[in-house]
Design a protein around this motif. Sequence first.
Motif, PDB file in Angstrom:
ATOM      1  N   ILE A 178       9.409   8.382 -44.477  1.00 47.70           N
ATOM      2  CA  ILE A 178       9.974   9.540 -45.164  1.00 47.70           C
ATOM      3  C   ILE A 178       9.039  10.747 -45.159  1.00 47.70           C
ATOM      4  O   ILE A 178       9.475  11.887 -45.042  1.00 47.70           O
ATOM      5  CB  ILE A 178      10.414   9.181 -46.599  1.00 47.70           C
ATOM      6  CG1 ILE A 178      11.206  10.328 -47.208  1.00 47.70           C
ATOM      7  CG2 ILE A 178       9.240   8.866 -47.478  1.00 47.70           C
ATOM      8  CD1 ILE A 178      12.502   9.951 -47.750  1.00 47.70           C
ATOM      9  N   ASN A 179       7.730  10.497 -45.244  1.00 47.76           N
ATOM     10  CA  ASN A 179       6.785  11.620 -45.221  1.00 47.76           C
ATOM     11  C   ASN A 179       6.818  12.340 -43.879  1.00 47.76           C
ATOM     12  O   ASN A 179       6.765  13.570 -43.823  1.00 47.76           O
ATOM     13  CB  ASN A 179       5.371  11.141 -45.541  1.00 47.76           C
ATOM     14  CG  ASN A 179       5.228  10.736 -46.995  1.00 47.76           C
ATOM     15  OD1 ASN A 179       5.915  11.279 -47.855  1.00 47.76           O
ATOM     16  ND2 ASN A 179       4.364   9.784 -47.263  1.00 47.76           N
ATOM     17  N   VAL A 216      11.130  18.274 -40.978  1.00 53.53           N
ATOM     18  CA  VAL A 216      12.111  19.255 -41.461  1.00 53.53           C
ATOM     19  C   VAL A 216      11.408  20.519 -41.945  1.00 53.53           C
ATOM     20  O   VAL A 216      11.822  21.634 -41.621  1.00 53.53           O
ATOM     21  CB  VAL A 216      12.982  18.643 -42.582  1.00 53.53           C
ATOM     22  CG1 VAL A 216      13.841  19.701 -43.241  1.00 53.53           C
ATOM     23  CG2 VAL A 216      13.841  17.526 -42.023  1.00 53.53           C
ATOM     24  N   ARG A 217      10.336  20.347 -42.692  1.00 53.94           N
ATOM     25  CA  ARG A 217       9.610  21.514 -43.223  1.00 53.94           C
ATOM     26  C   ARG A 217       8.965  22.349 -42.131  1.00 53.94           C
ATOM     27  O   ARG A 217       8.777  23.551 -42.303  1.00 53.94           O
ATOM     28  CB  ARG A 217       8.548  21.052 -44.214  1.00 53.94           C
ATOM     29  CG  ARG A 217       9.128  20.576 -45.512  1.00 53.94           C
ATOM     30  CD  ARG A 217       8.050  20.143 -46.466  1.00 53.94           C
ATOM     31  NE  ARG A 217       8.630  19.634 -47.689  1.00 53.94           N
ATOM     32  CZ  ARG A 217       8.090  18.684 -48.422  1.00 53.94           C
ATOM     33  NH1 ARG A 217       6.936  18.146 -48.075  1.00 53.94           N
ATOM     34  NH2 ARG A 217       8.683  18.271 -49.518  1.00 53.94           N
ATOM     35  N   SER A 218       8.631  21.720 -41.015  1.00 55.41           N
ATOM     36  CA  SER A 218       7.983  22.456 -39.923  1.00 55.41           C
ATOM     37  C   SER A 218       8.936  23.429 -39.242  1.00 55.41           C
ATOM     38  O   SER A 218       8.510  24.335 -38.542  1.00 55.41           O
ATOM     39  CB  SER A 218       7.426  21.480 -38.890  1.00 55.41           C
ATOM     40  OG  SER A 218       8.474  20.877 -38.161  1.00 55.41           O
ATOM     41  N   GLY A 219      10.241  23.214 -39.429  1.00 55.42           N
ATOM     42  CA  GLY A 219      11.222  24.099 -38.820  1.00 55.42           C
ATOM     43  C   GLY A 219      11.541  23.749 -37.376  1.00 55.42           C
ATOM     44  O   GLY A 219      12.214  24.506 -36.695  1.00 55.42           O
ATOM     45  N   GLY A 240      18.715  19.774 -35.379  1.00 60.62           N
ATOM     46  CA  GLY A 240      19.963  19.207 -35.878  1.00 60.62           C
ATOM     47  C   GLY A 240      19.692  18.486 -37.184  1.00 60.62           C
ATOM     48  O   GLY A 240      18.764  18.826 -37.931  1.00 60.62           O
ATOM     49  N   LYS A 241      20.458  17.457 -37.423  1.00 65.04           N
ATOM     50  CA  LYS A 241      20.324  16.691 -38.660  1.00 65.04           C
ATOM     51  C   LYS A 241      19.177  15.694 -38.548  1.00 65.04           C
ATOM     52  O   LYS A 241      18.980  15.085 -37.508  1.00 65.04           O
ATOM     53  CB  LYS A 241      21.618  15.929 -38.969  1.00 65.04           C
ATOM     54  CG  LYS A 241      22.846  16.806 -39.010  1.00 65.04           C
ATOM     55  CD  LYS A 241      22.765  17.812 -40.112  1.00 65.04           C
ATOM     56  CE  LYS A 241      24.038  18.640 -40.116  1.00 65.04           C
ATOM     57  NZ  LYS A 241      23.991  19.769 -40.952  1.00 65.04           N
ATOM     58  N   THR A 242      18.432  15.536 -39.620  1.00 66.06           N
ATOM     59  CA  THR A 242      17.396  14.516 -39.703  1.00 66.06           C
ATOM     60  C   THR A 242      17.936  13.423 -40.607  1.00 66.06           C
ATOM     61  O   THR A 242      18.298  13.678 -41.751  1.00 66.06           O
ATOM     62  CB  THR A 242      16.093  15.111 -40.270  1.00 66.06           C
ATOM     63  OG1 THR A 242      15.672  16.155 -39.398  1.00 66.06           O
ATOM     64  CG2 THR A 242      15.014  14.061 -40.361  1.00 66.06           C
ATOM     65  N   ILE A 243      17.989  12.215 -40.090  1.00 65.65           N
ATOM     66  CA  ILE A 243      18.594  11.082 -40.791  1.00 65.65           C
ATOM     67  C   ILE A 243      17.505  10.151 -41.304  1.00 65.65           C
ATOM     68  O   ILE A 243      16.552   9.840 -40.592  1.00 65.65           O
ATOM     69  CB  ILE A 243      19.525  10.287 -39.838  1.00 65.65           C
ATOM     70  CG1 ILE A 243      20.533  11.200 -39.161  1.00 65.65           C
ATOM     71  CG2 ILE A 243      20.192   9.126 -40.547  1.00 65.65           C
ATOM     72  CD1 ILE A 243      21.511  11.850 -40.080  1.00 65.65           C
TER      73      ILE A 243
END
Length: 65
Positions: A44-45, A51-54, A58-61
């Motif tokens: 999860i980390n 996601v935070r890096s931009g 698409g979607k992160t699952i």
Amino acid sequence: MKKVDFKNGNITQNILHTAFPMLIAQILNLLYSIVDSVYTLDQINEALAHVRSGHSKGKTIIRMD
């Protein structure tokens, strides 16, 4: 967006002028809804960092199994 007069003119043409742009928008939205990456709950980390890096396109699952 083009104004459509439903009282006068060809009904089929008016419907196409109204519905076609909406259909294209839906198709483009589907193209952007592609899964970018899949992570397990243990990762999860890494998923949050991705996601935070931009950099996700698409979607992160996050899998819960």
